[in-house]
Design an enzyme around this catalytic site. Structure first.
Site, PDB file in Angstrom:
ATOM      1  CD  GLU A   1      30.069  61.316  70.250  1.00  0.00           C
ATOM      2  OE1 GLU A   1      28.970  60.798  69.977  1.00  0.00           O
ATOM      3  OE2 GLU A   1      30.381  62.478  69.931  1.00  0.00           O
TER       4      GLU A   1
ATOM      5  CB  CYS B 273      27.348  51.870  68.307  1.00  0.00           C
ATOM      6  SG  CYS B 273      27.781  52.874  66.871  1.00  0.00           S
TER       7      CYS B 273
ATOM      8  CB  CYS C  14      35.141  60.880  59.851  1.00  0.00           C
ATOM      9  SG  CYS C  14      34.723  59.913  58.383  1.00  0.00           S
TER      10      CYS C  14
ATOM     11  CB  CYS D  28      28.771  62.246  55.063  1.00  0.00           C
ATOM     12  SG  CYS D  28      29.458  60.724  54.389  1.00  0.00           S
TER      13      CYS D  28
ATOM     14  CB  CYS E 270      28.113  62.882  59.010  1.00  0.00           C
ATOM     15  SG  CYS E 270      28.838  61.862  60.300  1.00  0.00           S
TER      16      CYS E 270
ATOM     17  N   GLY F 257      34.079  57.799  62.466  1.00  0.00           N
ATOM     18  CA  GLY F 257      35.147  57.272  61.616  1.00  0.00           C
ATOM     19  C   GLY F 257      34.636  56.375  60.510  1.00  0.00           C
ATOM     20  CD  GLU F 258      34.302  54.158  55.699  1.00  0.00           C
ATOM     21  OE1 GLU F 258      33.154  54.622  55.823  1.00  0.00           O
ATOM     22  OE2 GLU F 258      34.525  52.953  55.460  1.00  0.00           O
TER      23      GLU F 258
ATOM     24  CB  SER G  73      28.289  51.019  58.837  1.00  0.00           C
ATOM     25  OG  SER G  73      27.677  51.985  58.027  1.00  0.00           O
TER      26      SER G  73
ATOM     27  CB  SER H 196      26.444  54.923  54.392  1.00  0.00           C
ATOM     28  OG  SER H 196      26.722  54.394  55.667  1.00  0.00           O
ATOM     29  CG  LEU H 197      22.644  53.399  48.204  1.00  0.00           C
ATOM     30  CD1 LEU H 197      23.898  53.352  47.350  1.00  0.00           C
ATOM     31  CD2 LEU H 197      21.659  52.312  47.764  1.00  0.00           C
ATOM     32  CG  HIS H 198      22.782  57.798  53.094  1.00  0.00           C
ATOM     33  ND1 HIS H 198      22.047  57.077  54.006  1.00  0.00           N
ATOM     34  CD2 HIS H 198      23.997  57.998  53.687  1.00  0.00           C
ATOM     35  CE1 HIS H 198      22.765  56.868  55.094  1.00  0.00           C
ATOM     36  NE2 HIS H 198      23.956  57.410  54.928  1.00  0.00           N
TER      37      HIS H 198
ATOM     38  CG  ASN I  60      19.993  63.021  64.619  1.00  0.00           C
ATOM     39  OD1 ASN I  60      19.399  64.034  64.960  1.00  0.00           O
ATOM     40  ND2 ASN I  60      20.615  62.236  65.468  1.00  0.00           N
TER      41      ASN I  60
ATOM     42  CB  CYS J 273      28.451  58.639  66.375  1.00  0.00           C
ATOM     43  SG  CYS J 273      28.763  57.501  67.704  1.00  0.00           S
TER      44      CYS J 273
HETATM   45  N1  SAH Z   1      31.673  55.820  58.172  1.00  0.00           N
HETATM   46  C1  SAH Z   1      30.750  54.728  58.222  1.00  0.00           C
HETATM   47  C2  SAH Z   1      30.185  54.411  59.592  1.00  0.00           C
HETATM   48  C3  SAH Z   1      29.812  55.542  60.520  1.00  0.00           C
HETATM   49  S1  SAH Z   1      28.309  56.427  60.311  1.00  0.00           S
HETATM   50  C4  SAH Z   1      29.639  54.944  57.240  1.00  0.00           C
HETATM   51  O1  SAH Z   1      29.597  55.995  56.611  1.00  0.00           O
HETATM   52  O2  SAH Z   1      28.829  54.046  57.047  1.00  0.00           O
HETATM   53  C5  SAH Z   1      26.979  55.331  60.632  1.00  0.00           C
HETATM   54  C6  SAH Z   1      25.745  55.665  59.803  1.00  0.00           C
HETATM   55  O3  SAH Z   1      25.129  56.890  60.246  1.00  0.00           O
HETATM   56  C7  SAH Z   1      26.056  55.880  58.324  1.00  0.00           C
HETATM   57  O4  SAH Z   1      25.076  55.253  57.548  1.00  0.00           O
HETATM   58  C8  SAH Z   1      25.949  57.397  58.180  1.00  0.00           C
HETATM   59  O5  SAH Z   1      25.717  57.790  56.855  1.00  0.00           O
HETATM   60  C9  SAH Z   1      24.807  57.691  59.128  1.00  0.00           C
HETATM   61  N2  SAH Z   1      24.689  59.084  59.568  1.00  0.00           N
HETATM   62  C10 SAH Z   1      25.656  59.958  59.873  1.00  0.00           C
HETATM   63  N3  SAH Z   1      25.141  61.152  60.250  1.00  0.00           N
HETATM   64  C11 SAH Z   1      23.798  61.011  60.200  1.00  0.00           C
HETATM   65  C12 SAH Z   1      22.707  61.880  60.476  1.00  0.00           C
HETATM   66  N4  SAH Z   1      22.918  63.123  60.853  1.00  0.00           N
HETATM   67  N5  SAH Z   1      21.465  61.386  60.329  1.00  0.00           N
HETATM   68  C13 SAH Z   1      21.256  60.108  59.922  1.00  0.00           C
HETATM   69  N6  SAH Z   1      22.238  59.239  59.648  1.00  0.00           N
HETATM   70  C14 SAH Z   1      23.501  59.689  59.776  1.00  0.00           C
END
Ligand code: SAH
Length: 336
Positions: free
Chosen positions: A84, A97, A104, A108, A111, A151-152, A183, A206-208, A282, A325
């Protein structure tokens, strides 16, 4: 291939290096689809290239257009796999993007992109191809790139570095490194390797979550590279590159959105001058998490601001077309 790799390649065919430079311009600046169109190359070289090489383009598998101008593409790669790409319109220009892997393997828990695991890495040419295919379809230029699709990126390090070299080359589409964001979920050794390249791109982490207990619940990668190691790598990165990092923070109700968590986060990244992007999570099928509501996100943001941390709430685009994505690819795989 990067411009350097193309030069080596043509030398192997007994040609002078500058022919590699010509090839690069034809493919990445003029973006022609065939070797026959490369009118300043010798006939014999064109024949040789036609026999042994190909210029692959991505095919549009599906396209969804949002009311806000965001366009989501499901592109088919030459081997039939799908990824995508998202096209976004901002006041300062168009942003694409890109995905960097088919699937991947980071796992996570919130995701959609990781649910089927990783199929394979994408090549540098395929990643650049996402931008070219989107530009061709839109008939417009692109000013910014974010590596935030499926992907990462740092798990496909060499191909991603080649991709960056290709798209930032003045002989191609010439996108400045300062207009590129990469990212990562936090692969600490790769962050250190990236720092050595001293690229002027923006690194997003992507700290979260600010604690291991909380972050490991959301991201298995945290078991390998815990928060303290990750933040140390970020501080080193800033020192080495002179570039400020930005943190992505997806807000999950009841998990990482309390006032105490805001305080822990502020303490963790204090003094870095870093920017925090707050994003309501999301909700995707099969994910145990729900989003923090908008008012609570604003309170979290205000709290961070009072603690001296620069935080903004990310504007959401494309919510009517499942533009986050992983979702479109997953639906397409299901219906196949
Ligand atoms: N693998 C990389 C880049 C791809 S994801 C990474 O982890 O950073 C891009 C961003 O979207 C990341 O911050 C990821 O944690 C976030 N993300 C993925 N799924 C999500 C969701 N369902 N809701 C909100 N953010 C999400």
């Amino acid at each position: 291939m990067t411009e350097e790799q193309l030069k080596e390649f043509v030398k192997g065919l007994g040609q002078p290096a500058f022919r590699g430079g010509q090839l690069f311009k034809w493919m990445h600046e003029k973006r022609v689809d065939s070797f026959a169109a490369m009118t300043d190359l010798p006939k014999a070289l064109i024949c040789r290239l036609e026999e042994t090489c190909c210029i692959e383009r991505l095919q549009i598998g599906q396209k969804q257009q949002s009311r806000d101008g965001t366009v989501k593409y499901l592109f088919r790669l030459p081997d039939g796999n799908c990824i995508e790409t998202v096209w976004m319109q901002y006041s300062y220009g168009n942003t694409v993007c890109v995905s960097t892997q088919v699937g991947c393997r980071m796992g996570c828990r919130f995701c959609a992109s990781t649910q089927g695991g990783k199929v394979r890495d994408m090549t540098a040419g395929e990643i650049a191809g996402e931008i070219y295919a989107a530009m061709a379809d839109q008939g417009q230029r692109v000013s910014h790139i974010v590596l935030m699709g499926i992907g990462e990126p740092l798990d496909n390090f060499d191909n991603v570095m080649d991709f960056l070299s290709i798209i930032s080359s003045p002989h191609g589409i010439n996108i400045g490194m300062r207009n590129i964001s990469l990212s990562t979920c936090g692969l600490v050794p790769r962050i250190a390797e990236l720092a050595q390249r001293r690229l002027q791109l923006t690194l997003s982490i992507s700290l979260h979550a600010p604690t291991d207990e909380m972050r490991s619940r959301m991201m298995p990668v945290n078991d390998a590279y815990p928060v303290a190691q990750l933040i140390a790598a970020c501080r080193d990165y800033q020192e080495e590159t002179g570039r400020r990092i930005s943190f992505e923070y997806s807000m999950v109700r009841g998990v990482n959105d309390s006032p105490e968590t805001a305080e822990r986060l502020a303490k963790l990244i204090r003094g870095m001058g870093a920017h925090v992007n707050l994003i309501p999570i999301n909700p995707v099928d099969g994910s145990p998490f729900t989003a923090t509501d908008a008012a609570a996100i604003r309170r979290f943001q205000a709290h961070l601001t009072r603690l001296g941390v620069n935080a903004t709430v990310r504007r959401r685009l494309g919510t009517d077309i499942s533009a986050a994505c992983g979702q479109l690819r997953r639906e397409a795989k299901r219906s196949e």
